[in-house]
Enzyme design. Structure first.
Site, PDB file in Angstrom:
ATOM      1  N   GLU A 181     -18.333  -0.081 -22.568  1.00 38.06           N
ATOM      2  CA  GLU A 181     -18.142   0.705 -21.357  1.00 38.06           C
ATOM      3  C   GLU A 181     -16.797   0.306 -20.753  1.00 38.06           C
ATOM      4  O   GLU A 181     -16.539  -0.884 -20.575  1.00 38.06           O
ATOM      5  CB  GLU A 181     -19.276   0.424 -20.377  1.00 38.06           C
ATOM      6  CG  GLU A 181     -20.651   0.774 -20.905  1.00 38.06           C
ATOM      7  CD  GLU A 181     -21.756   0.283 -19.984  1.00 38.06           C
ATOM      8  OE1 GLU A 181     -21.944   0.902 -18.913  1.00 38.06           O
ATOM      9  OE2 GLU A 181     -22.420  -0.707 -20.322  1.00 38.06           O
ATOM     10  N   ARG A 198     -26.625 -12.532 -28.899  1.00 36.59           N
ATOM     11  CA  ARG A 198     -25.319 -12.502 -28.270  1.00 36.59           C
ATOM     12  C   ARG A 198     -24.670 -13.882 -28.404  1.00 36.59           C
ATOM     13  O   ARG A 198     -25.331 -14.873 -28.723  1.00 36.59           O
ATOM     14  CB  ARG A 198     -25.428 -12.112 -26.801  1.00 36.59           C
ATOM     15  CG  ARG A 198     -26.201 -13.100 -25.940  1.00 36.59           C
ATOM     16  CD  ARG A 198     -26.400 -12.593 -24.530  1.00 36.59           C
ATOM     17  NE  ARG A 198     -25.124 -12.346 -23.880  1.00 36.59           N
ATOM     18  CZ  ARG A 198     -24.998 -11.678 -22.743  1.00 36.59           C
ATOM     19  NH1 ARG A 198     -26.089 -11.170 -22.152  1.00 36.59           N
ATOM     20  NH2 ARG A 198     -23.826 -11.495 -22.190  1.00 36.59           N
ATOM     21  N   LYS A 257     -19.941 -10.971 -16.713  1.00 31.38           N
ATOM     22  CA  LYS A 257     -18.912 -10.159 -16.054  1.00 31.38           C
ATOM     23  C   LYS A 257     -18.844 -10.480 -14.565  1.00 31.38           C
ATOM     24  O   LYS A 257     -17.751 -10.561 -13.978  1.00 31.38           O
ATOM     25  CB  LYS A 257     -19.204  -8.679 -16.286  1.00 31.38           C
ATOM     26  CG  LYS A 257     -18.110  -7.755 -15.765  1.00 31.38           C
ATOM     27  CD  LYS A 257     -18.459  -6.302 -16.016  1.00 31.38           C
ATOM     28  CE  LYS A 257     -18.576  -5.988 -17.496  1.00 31.38           C
ATOM     29  NZ  LYS A 257     -18.854  -4.566 -17.753  1.00 31.38           N
TER      30      LYS A 257
END
Length: 901
Positions: A93, A349, A359
């Site tokens: 994104e 991950r 983030k």
């Protein structure tokens, strides 16, 4: 010397310097390491799933035999199939900057496509469904990062015969991916039609509850949800409201479109999830065409299907979203809107110690000025890594070594640093740089004459060519390369040099690397501090270029130097880890309290040899020329960065040129130290402790000579006991794979902290171990373990093993045996000599090679066990001695009261 005055030295022209700099930039950019291209990944559950479901075999993987265990998710894939090319995608994104976690996703998605040659392909897609948080700044940054991290790997061809896929048409499309850059927003019309279709089939409805009411109706993890009072609106009413929603007749939050699935589902993601929401905002790609935007979970499977993605690889947080992904594909396939059936597969991950990848936390670091920006070289962002000088090949190598699995793991930051060292060792030119200069005047050098020495840019890679290093009457050396026994530092050490110091002393000799031997005759001191400010020395012309005159003893100490009149001053940013703890914020709850105050130190007045400045001028000229190209030639993936110019500043570390450099001042960033300096973070000077504990093989030799005297009977101090004669050292497994000739053996590359005579990191050791089938390969790589390093190397089925891994065993036979390697705390530096609690410090032989010496290990091994706490111990004459590191005891993961062998 100023960069503007460098033309006075005649050994190079700007043109030739530009050529050299571009060559160096190419080496750094494309590198000697193209491991993803060579597919250094081991087979994993994802490659098995793809192979099982398509009947196609991956190529180029490490051959590790049949070690995978079938799982439920493996079996499920047998019902699907694919006859076309294996197609993956990287779909970020565009609402932030990519970081190291994305590096793993990029590397693996591109690598999987290459594994299924010849027609495998990977798409680049921007999932731009939320204009509130997205922007062109992020789009440009993401595309640049992906081009950079894949630089050096062959791009996917765009001209496949008979393939009607979209082709690259603009400069922004140029990159390593297949076809053009794709965006979800390009599909908004089709996604809207899909939503209309779901309404018509009764599988979607318009919701008018408030956000708070929807949370109440949704239920909890233990309680089912309740159906909305608007769930049973007629198809006609839903269609009318959805059209008004598109026309902008409703306010944000007034209505949403929801899927009609099952409010009692144990998976909350299936309790009538939102499909569309209202946002009266312009989109960076579609402008004001839309005021409603699809949710990511709805648009994602549709975009995958439209693009022909066969395998949608994502991280484990999307595992609970997979039923919605499959539901969307199934519903739209039934009505013929979607013809392909992509498969979502999840993997773990990346979790990395000593950093944060959230983030939210990264934004906090930037907005609260803990760092200078998103490209701060301490940040885990790809732009920060690039500015620091980390080669993209090192990030790919790191991703390969971490591997792919479904098990969560917390990787030590040192594994990444080891990969950086390994790649930069083979791509970075060597250069002399003096970080703390001390002036040396050669008393018997005539006049201001300069003598040029042609020396290799790299000691092992002839193709990198030579550089010219001038020598003259005045040179600078590192202050630490002179120990002043007659001054303040000598007084603090009983007027004696440190043990093992082989460099320059008052009245002593040292060799200036590539040049001459000099001796120190006189010390000029600061009248206030009594510290040396200049050494007056004699040069011995007959020792030029490494020559030792016949009859004279070889001078052991070798130091670097820079000639004074051609030296160039520059600035150095010495970067270290941004956080001082493995899990920032774990203890306090505030991760910013764990920021390392020593993560950046700036050194001004650093002195480098002139070839560095010429290279820097060349690459800065190349960058200026590139910036002047026409727009259509930009974005080709061949961009030159300042950090492409990197060096190993000898005995100091690896450094790269910073983009703030200009004609007035060069700035270099320390990328990584020559070896791991993160020792025990407890009391005292941990860095000095680490250095003390890291003996190289030469140090073991000296220790052996001392022991031979003791054991030889010539009036020695007595026999050294067995436990102290073995060298148990902390080490890190860098690579692990199968033995090509023996099913029961594995072959590892292990960093045991060895160094060369020049103090540089030595090559990792090859270790053969009988652990095949006992421990998964992905559980070995990056592990800090115990190695026995002074056994005589022995060939095991054709491969020489240079050390031994220590492991605990439950004592069962064959396949039932459980084996665990001994674990050393991650903060312990590689090469640290472990000790036995309650015994004198270890004093190992250089090598246990005689029959009698080998029996020393046999006797010690017989007393090794793990205790009831899982701590590794040595039982000797009824006494128990724990095996200790500087950060605490060595342990097993779970095996207690077990044998160690």
């Amino acid at each position: 010397m100023s960069l503007l005055k460098m033309q006075r030295h005649p050994f190079s022209s700007y043109t030739s310097t530009l050529s050299i700099a571009i060559t160096l930039a190419s080496v750094a950019l494309f590198g000697q390491h193209t491991l993803v291209e060579g597919l250094a990944y081991a087979p994993n559950f994802i490659t098995k799933i793809i192979s099982s479901s398509t009947g196609r075999e991956p190529v180029g993987l490490l051959d590790v035999g049949n070690t995978d265990t079938p799982t439920e998710s493996d079996d499920e894939t047998l019902i699907t199939g694919s006859t076309g090319p294996i197609t993956t995608r990287f779909p970020p994104e565009p609402n932030g900057y990519l970081h190291l976690g994305h590096a793993k996703a990029v590397s693996f998605n591109f690598a999987v496509a290459r594994m299924f040659a010849p027609d495998g392909r990977c798409h680049m897609r921007l999932d731009d469904t939320n204009p509130s948080k997205e922007g062109q700044e992020y789009v440009d940054s993401i595309l640049e990062d992906v081009r950079w991290i894949q630089s050096g790997c062959s791009p996917f061809p765009d001209n496949v015969d008979g393939d009607d896929s979209p082709k690259k048409s603009t400069s922004a499309d140029i990159g390593p991916w297949f076809g053009p850059v794709r965006t979800t927003s390009e599909c908004f019309d089709f996604i809207y039609d899909c939503a209309v279709s779901l309404i018509k089939s009764g599988d979607a409805y318009m919701e008018s509850l408030t956000a708070e009411e929807m949370r109440e109706y949704r239920g909890t993890l233990t309680e089912p949800g309740k159906e909305s009072p608007y769930r049973n609106r007629s198809v006609e009413e839903n269609l009318e409201m959805f059209e008004k929603m598109r026309a902008g007749e409703y306010k944000e939050g007034e209505h949403i479109l929801r899927a009609k699935i099952d409010m009692s589902s144990p998976n909350i993601n299936m309790r009538d999830p939102a499909l569309y929401r209202i946002k009266h905002e312009s989109h960076q790609n579609t402008g004001d065409k839309w005021c409603i935007y699809p949710m990511y979970d709805f648009s994602h499977p549709i975009s995958d299907a439209l693009e022909g993605i066969t395998h949608s690889l994502c991280t484990l947080e999307f595992e609970d979203h997979r039923p919605l992904y499959d539901w969307t594909i199934e519903k739209l396939s039934d009505v013929g809107l979607i013809k392909s059936r992509p498969r979502q597969i999840e993997f773990s991950r990346l979790n990395l110690k000593y950093t944060v990848l959230s983030k939210r936390k990264l934004i906090q670091l930037v907005e609260n000025n803990h760092v200078t920006g998103w490209d701060d070289p301490r940040m885990p962002t790809l732009s920060g890594m690039r500015r620091r000088g980390v080669p993209p090949a090192a990030l790919r190598l790191f991703c390969e070594r971490v591997g792919i699995s479904k098990a969560d793991s917390n990787i030590d930051f040192g594994v990444l640093e080891d990969c950086v060292r390994e790649v930069m060792d083979s791509t970075s030119s060597r250069a002399f740089a003096i970080l703390n200069p001390l002036k040396v005047t050669i008393s018997n050098w005539q006049g201001s004459t300069l003598e040029d020495f042609e020396v290799p840019r790299h000691p092992k890679i002839e193709e990198m060519g030579d550089r010219v290093v001038p020598f003259g009457k005045h040179v600078f050396i590192e202050r630490s390369d002179f120990f002043d026994t007659e001054g303040p530092e000598g007084a603090a050490n009983n007027n004696k040099p440190p043990k093992g110091f082989k460099r320059l002393l008052p009245g002593g000799k040292v060799r200036l690397k590539y040049a001459y031997v000099i001796s120190c005759d006189e010390i000029v001191r600061d009248p206030d501090t009594n510290e040396p400010i200049e050494l007056k020395c004699t040069v011995y012309p007959e020792t030029r270029a490494g020559v030792t005159p016949e009859g004279e003893a070889r001078v052991k100490g070798i130091i670097q130097w820079v000639e004074a009149s051609t030296a160039v001053k520059c600035k150095v940013n010495q970067y270290d880890r941004l956080f001082k703890t493995e899990e920032p914020g774990k203890e306090s709850g505030d991760f910013t309290l764990d920021i390392n105050p020593e993560s950046l130190s700036t050194l001004d007045g650093i002195i480098v040899e002139p070839s560095v400045a010429f290279d820097a001028l060349g690459i800065m000229g190349a960058i200026r020329a590139e910036n002047e190209k026409e727009t259509e030639k930009q974005g080709s993936g061949e961009k030159i960065y300042h950090s492409n110019l990197s060096y190993q500043f000898e005995r100091s570390g690896y450094f790269a040129l910073d983009p703030s450099s200009d004609m007035k001042q060069l700035v270099f960033n320390r990328v990584v130290t020559l070896r791991d300096t993160w020792g025990s973070a407890t009391e005292g000077d941990t860095r000095n402790a680490a250095k003390q504990s890291q003996r190289n093989r030469g140090g073991e030799k000296e220790g052996n000579q001392k022991q031979q005297k003791q054991k030889g009977g010539g009036g020695g101090a007595g026999v050294v006991e067995d436990a102290r004669r073995i060298a148990l050292r902390a080490a890190t497994i860098l690579e692990a794979g199968p033995h090509p000739e023996a099913d029961s053996l594995i072959v590892c590359k292990v960093d045991c902290g060895d160094t060369t005579e020049e103090g540089e990191p030595a090559e990792p050791r090859t270790v053969v171990a009988g652990l095949a089938g006992k421990i998964p390969f992905d559980a070995l790589v990056g592990r800090k373990i115990v190695c026995l390093t002074n056994l005589k190397p022995a060939k095991m089925r054709g491969i020489e093993s240079e050390a031994m891994l220590l492991a605990a065993s439950d004592g069962n036979d064959g396949e039932n045996e459980k084996v665990e390697l001994l674990d050393v705390p991650d903060s312990v530096p590689n090469g640290e000599l472990l000790s036995f609690e309650g015994k004198e410090p270890s004093d190992p032989d250089a090598m246990l090679k005689s029959k009698g010496a080998v029996k020393v290990w046999d006797r010690v091994k017989a007393g090794l066990r793990s205790n009831e706490e899982g701590e590794a111990t040595f039982v000797d004459e009824g006494k128990i001695h724990r095996i200790m590191s500087s950060a605490g005891p060595v342990k097993t993961a779970s095996l207690k009261d077990s044998v160690i062998q």
